[in-house]
Enzyme design. Structure first.
Site, PDB file in Angstrom:
ATOM      1  N   CYS A 131       0.829  -1.195   0.000  1.00  0.00           N
ATOM      2  CA  CYS A 131       0.000   0.000   0.000  1.00  0.00           C
ATOM      3  C   CYS A 131       0.869   1.253   0.000  1.00  0.00           C
ATOM      4  O   CYS A 131       0.624   2.195  -0.769  1.00  0.00           O
ATOM      5  CB  CYS A 131      -0.920  -0.008   1.221  1.00  0.00           C
ATOM      6  SG  CYS A 131      -2.096   1.362   1.263  1.00  0.00           S
ATOM      7  N   CYS A 132       1.891   1.273   0.855  1.00  0.00           N
ATOM      8  CA  CYS A 132       2.796   2.418   0.908  1.00  0.00           C
ATOM      9  C   CYS A 132       3.522   2.613  -0.418  1.00  0.00           C
ATOM     10  O   CYS A 132       3.745   3.748  -0.854  1.00  0.00           O
ATOM     11  CB  CYS A 132       3.816   2.241   2.025  1.00  0.00           C
ATOM     12  SG  CYS A 132       3.161   2.485   3.692  1.00  0.00           S
ATOM     13  N   CYS A 212      -1.071   7.962   7.487  1.00  0.00           N
ATOM     14  CA  CYS A 212      -2.395   7.690   6.952  1.00  0.00           C
ATOM     15  C   CYS A 212      -3.343   7.275   8.075  1.00  0.00           C
ATOM     16  O   CYS A 212      -2.928   6.616   9.036  1.00  0.00           O
ATOM     17  CB  CYS A 212      -2.330   6.595   5.903  1.00  0.00           C
ATOM     18  SG  CYS A 212      -1.405   7.059   4.422  1.00  0.00           S
ATOM     19  N   CYS A 215      -3.570   3.519   9.355  1.00  0.00           N
ATOM     20  CA  CYS A 215      -2.348   2.914   9.896  1.00  0.00           C
ATOM     21  C   CYS A 215      -1.695   3.773  10.980  1.00  0.00           C
ATOM     22  O   CYS A 215      -0.512   3.592  11.284  1.00  0.00           O
ATOM     23  CB  CYS A 215      -1.348   2.658   8.772  1.00  0.00           C
ATOM     24  SG  CYS A 215      -1.947   1.500   7.520  1.00  0.00           S
ATOM     25  N   CYS A 238       7.728   3.811   5.746  1.00  0.00           N
ATOM     26  CA  CYS A 238       6.776   3.634   4.652  1.00  0.00           C
ATOM     27  C   CYS A 238       7.428   3.143   3.365  1.00  0.00           C
ATOM     28  O   CYS A 238       6.742   2.725   2.440  1.00  0.00           O
ATOM     29  CB  CYS A 238       6.037   4.944   4.379  1.00  0.00           C
ATOM     30  SG  CYS A 238       7.096   6.266   3.762  1.00  0.00           S
TER      31      CYS A 238
END
Length: 252
Positions: A131-132, A212, A215, A238
């Site tokens: 995702c990062c 985010c 998280c 990240c």
């Protein structure tokens, strides 16, 4: 100019800093305080070649104020992952306006990549690294393409994996500058007070490090400031930055 010539031209002007260059910068500017360091770089050899990268997190105002004091036209890059706290987006706008920043560049994830790799928007819940990479690393790589160097707001005290943080690193051929690497929390707080800088609204609610929304969790007393990031996962960065351990050489 043909396509092949254009490609060669791009190669010729691509940034090419090395680990040896970072070591040389570290020695050259040893003992120079952060505001003076930034002034020397942004008005000297790195003028017009450097961007500031900011998350507009809990301590971002200090670095951005230093940059704005020197040159409000320095590009400031913000990656909007589309998973940010609403408070962060509002703070970004408020702080940028307050400091008079003229070149805020907002980069977002590539919608085609999101459609292919995170169509549900839930990748953070089972693959935070992936995702990062989609939402932070790839957009920042695009954002930094025109620059030879960039300024980061990382500090050594933020977590155990940042204790060995140098002030100069190399990342994908670009010089990465960490002018606040040796600053303490108390010194940052004093700077906020001296310059009457606004605080991120979530800091007082127990978020000393803000990423985010899915998280990021509140930090408990005695924990590292970044303990609330990716809680429950074996993950400390990240992907934009690499961890550095005490006694180890920095990872360039």
């Amino acid at each position: 100019m043909g396509e092949a010539a254009r490609q060669l031209d791009l190669i010729d002007v691509a940034p090419a800093f090395t680990a040896a260059d970072a070591t040389a910068f570290e020695a050259r500017y040893a003992g120079v305080e952060a505001p003076a360091l930034l002034r020397l770089l942004l008005t000297g050899e790195l003028a017009g070649r450097t961007a500031a990268v900011s998350s507009y997190g809990a301590e971002s105002a200090v670095l951005l104020h230093m940059v704005a004091t020197i040159d409000r036209d320095v590009p400031v890059i913000f990656t909007n992952t589309q998973k940010m706290f609403g408070e962060t987006l509002a703070y970004r706008d408020e702080l940028s306006e307050r400091l008079g920043l003229t070149d805020l560049r907002v980069f977002r994830p590539d919608p085609r990549l999101l459609a292919a790799k995170d169509a549900t928007g839930l990748r953070w819940s089972y693959d935070p690294d992936g995702c990062c990479d989609l939402r932070k690393v790839e957009p920042l790589r695009r954002a930094l393409a025109p620059f030879d160097a960039w300024i980061s707001g990382r500090k050594g005290f933020q977590s155990g994996t940042r204790l060995a943080l140098p002030r100069f690193e190399v990342d994908e051929g670009r010089l990465k500058i960490n002018p606040l690497a040796d600053w303490t929390k108390s010194r940052l707080d004093a700077y906020f007070t001296a310059h009457e800088l606004p605080r991120h609204p979530l800091e007082a609610a127990g978020y000393p490090s803000i990423g985010c929304a899915p998280c990021t969790s509140r930090v408990q007393p005695g924990e590292d400031p970044r303990a609330g990031r990716w809680r429950g996962w074996d993950k400390v960065e990240c992907g934009i930055h690499q961890p550095t351990e005490p006694g180890e050489d920095p990872i360039f």
